[in-house]
Scaffold this motif. Structure first.
Motif: not given
Length: 241
Positions: A110-120, A127-140
């Protein structure tokens, strides 16, 4: 004073020899059970049933056997009851331990849901490009692997248990209350809703009712006047009913 040995020698009598009998069951040299000890044990076990058979009909023995059977049954019942209590305790502890673990994991997710909203939002805006995209997809992917599930998409039937309606409208292209827009996705873990989805809901438009029933009066038929008569055609003289 002469000793007994001297007296024996004087009388000409021989002393009895000293005999030492080794009654040990195990031979100290070979370490095996002696045959004589085995025969003695067998004869002893055979005598016991004979003695038991001789007193099997005595009231004292029957009473003793009955009391022993009763005591065995009581102890067996106590052991069964104790085992059942322990099994229930173990199942209850396992269930409580699992529930506590799920609650702790749910709080972390539940504490990580705002981070997932920012990724979405970053994905929606491109804006989800480059290394940030790989990190976001790995986290999801990691969160989904432990049981985190996302719900709330356009076209889902509205469910007040998992959806929160922020907007309401009527549309002809839906047949039931439907989510036509998703403002924020919902998440669940282990069958428990962590956060409901915020959506816009549209309901179908009701069809208009029929203007006249079959066999009823036409809309062009004039209404009767106060006298109860109906005007004739072309506004001519009235005809009494």
């Amino acid at each position: 004073m002469s000793s007994a040995h001297g007296a024996g020698r004087d009388t000409g009598q021989e002393e009895p020899p000293v005999v030492v009998r080794d009654r040990r069951r195990i031979d100290p040299r070979s370490g095996e059970v002696r045959a004589q000890a085995t025969e003695t044990a067998g004869s002893g076990t055979g005598a016991a049933p004979a003695a038991a058979g001789a007193t099997a009909d005595s009231p004292e023995l029957l009473q003793l056997i009955e009391s022993l059977n009763s005591a065995v049954q009581e102890r067996t019942a106590d052991l069964q009851r104790l085992k059942a209590e322990y099994d229930n305790y173990r199942r209850r502890m396992d269930r409580d331990r699992q529930m506590i673990a799920e609650q702790a994991t749910g709080r972390v997710l539940g504490a990580m849901l705002p981070t997932l909203d920012d990724i979405g939002r970053a994905r929606d805006h491109g804006d989800l490009e480059g290394p940030f995209k790989a990190v976001a997809e790995a986290l999801e992917a990691a969160l989904e692997s432990i049981g985190l599930a996302r719900f709330g998409t356009v076209g889902d039937e509205f469910d007040p248990l998992v959806h929160e309606a922020l907007m309401h409208s009527y549309r002809p292209d839906v047949t039931a209350p439907t989510c036509v827009e998703v403002f924020r996705s919902g998440y669940s873990y282990g069958g428990r809703v962590l956060r409901v989805a915020q959506v816009a809901v549209a309901e179908p438009i009701d069809e208009p009712e029929a203007s006249a029933e079959p066999g009823g009066a036409s809309a062009d038929t004039p209404a009767p006047d106060d006298t109860g008569s109906v005007p004739g055609p072309g506004g001519g003289p009235s005809v009494e009913s």
